[in-house]
Design a protein around this motif. Structure first.
Motif, PDB file in Angstrom:
ATOM      1  N   ARG A 103    -101.758 -13.412   9.244  1.00  0.00           N
ATOM      2  CA  ARG A 103    -100.598 -12.093   9.099  1.00  0.00           C
ATOM      3  C   ARG A 103    -100.316 -11.618  10.727  1.00  0.00           C
ATOM      4  NH1 ARG A 103     -97.207  -8.904   6.100  1.00  0.00           N
ATOM      5  NH2 ARG A 103     -96.439  -7.725   7.866  1.00  0.00           N
ATOM      6  N   HIS A 104    -101.413 -11.683  11.642  1.00  0.00           N
ATOM      7  CA  HIS A 104    -101.047 -11.186  12.898  1.00  0.00           C
ATOM      8  C   HIS A 104    -100.035 -12.046  13.735  1.00  0.00           C
ATOM      9  CE1 HIS A 104    -104.445 -13.967  14.061  1.00  0.00           C
ATOM     10  NE2 HIS A 104    -103.918 -13.675  15.265  1.00  0.00           N
ATOM     11  N   ASP A 137     -96.593 -11.648  12.392  1.00  0.00           N
ATOM     12  CA  ASP A 137     -95.954 -10.336  12.759  1.00  0.00           C
ATOM     13  C   ASP A 137     -95.463 -10.785  14.289  1.00  0.00           C
ATOM     14  OD1 ASP A 137     -96.729  -8.955  11.032  1.00  0.00           O
ATOM     15  OD2 ASP A 137     -98.642  -8.489  11.494  1.00  0.00           O
ATOM     16  N   GLU A 163     -94.733 -13.467   1.838  1.00  0.00           N
ATOM     17  CA  GLU A 163     -94.747 -13.519   3.372  1.00  0.00           C
ATOM     18  C   GLU A 163     -94.177 -14.861   4.064  1.00  0.00           C
ATOM     19  OE1 GLU A 163     -98.147  -9.873   3.840  1.00  0.00           O
ATOM     20  OE2 GLU A 163     -98.648 -11.973   4.031  1.00  0.00           O
ATOM     21  N   MET A 166     -92.360 -12.458  13.856  1.00  0.00           N
ATOM     22  CA  MET A 166     -91.297 -11.724  13.341  1.00  0.00           C
ATOM     23  C   MET A 166     -90.673 -10.902  14.322  1.00  0.00           C
ATOM     24  SD  MET A 166     -90.599 -12.027  10.139  1.00  0.00           S
ATOM     25  CE  MET A 166     -89.768 -10.554   9.808  1.00  0.00           C
ATOM     26  N   GLY A 167     -91.691 -10.606  15.426  1.00  0.00           N
ATOM     27  CA  GLY A 167     -91.157  -9.772  16.418  1.00  0.00           C
ATOM     28  C   GLY A 167     -90.236 -10.316  17.350  1.00  0.00           C
TER      29      GLY A 167
END
Length: 257
Positions: A232-233, A236, A191, A239-240
């Motif tokens: 992980r959050h 995200d 990731e 990634m946004g």
């Protein structure tokens, strides 16, 4: 990992012996401090003034059970008789008060004894003079609490709080706090690589880093993310942001064409 009841059971082997106390209010505050860290029982050795009603307000509802079960003895020796280790506290140094250790050093040894189910006592002297040399003859260890040189004397209840806090922390698994209770899991290597590729491409698209040597210019940013211990959050979220940058670059290209 030990549960709360096991920790409390160990702390009940720790006796807080208050010697010739003058003020019941301090006894009440000591009871409250003990309640905060496992309910170590209180022993009053030769108290000069012991008035339950005066101690109760400072003990609050938390410390009341300790006041209700307090043990009063006619001598220091009686209070510490079954203990395998007696630790005396002193603000004075020199003379008979040699080989002093800190609360943290004492707590480490105390915790070892408590884990084994042995009884340990910590002795605190009267508010006006502290423990006498005769009192200290009962002690196998002497503790002094480091303070500013011009204010070495602590209130009795403050000394109790500091000592029992260190003992509580020294017990195995007594106070382990999850530093990130609401965070998602850490990102995997796969990731991480995917995020870095996506972010690097997005930064090249908006002209932040050059296309001829992007790895060199992206490296400080990669190191920054690695130090941040990425979750992980959080991945995200970035990634946004990358998707939004890609969308804006695409719109700009469409407008030009």
């Amino acid at each position: 990992m030990k549960n709360a009841s096991e920790i409390a059971a160990m702390m009940r082997h720790l006796r807080l012996v208050l010697v010739r106390t003058n003020f019941p209010e301090n006894i009440g505050m000591a009871a409250r401090a003990s309640a905060n860290f496992g309910h170590a029982p209180l022993y009053l050795a030769e108290p000069r003034r012991w008035i339950y009603e005066k101690a109760l307000p400072t003990a609050t509802s938390q410390g009341k059970p300790l006041l209700d079960s307090i043990t009063v003895t006619n001598s220091v020796q009686e209070a510490v008789a079954p203990c395998t280790l007696v630790v005396g506290t002193t603000a004075r140094t020199g003379g008979a008060r040699q080989q002093l250790i800190t609360p943290r050093q004492a707590a480490a040894e105390i915790a070892e004894r408590l884990v084994l189910g042995e009884d340990v006592a910590i002795m605190f002297g009267p508010e006006d003079r502290g423990l006498s040399n005769e009192d200290l003859e009962n002690c196998g260890r002497l503790v002094t609490i480091p303070t500013a040189p011009d204010a070495s004397s602590l209130n009795l209840a403050q000394a109790v709080l500091l000592m029992i806090y260190e003992c509580f922390l020294a017990l195995p698994d007594a106070a382990r706090i999850d530093a990130h209770p609401n965070l998602s899991r850490r990102v995997t290597s796969e990731e991480r690589d995917f995020l870095f590729r996506t972010l690097k491409n997005a930064l090249m698209d908006i002209g932040t880093i050059p296309r001829d040597n992007p790895e060199h210019f992206f490296l400080p940013l990669a190191r920054f993310f690695d130090r941040a211990d990425l979750r992980r959050h959080e991945m995200d979220i970035f990634m946004g942001i990358c998707r939004q940058m890609e969308h804006l670059v695409s719109e700009r290209s469409d407008d030009k064409s």
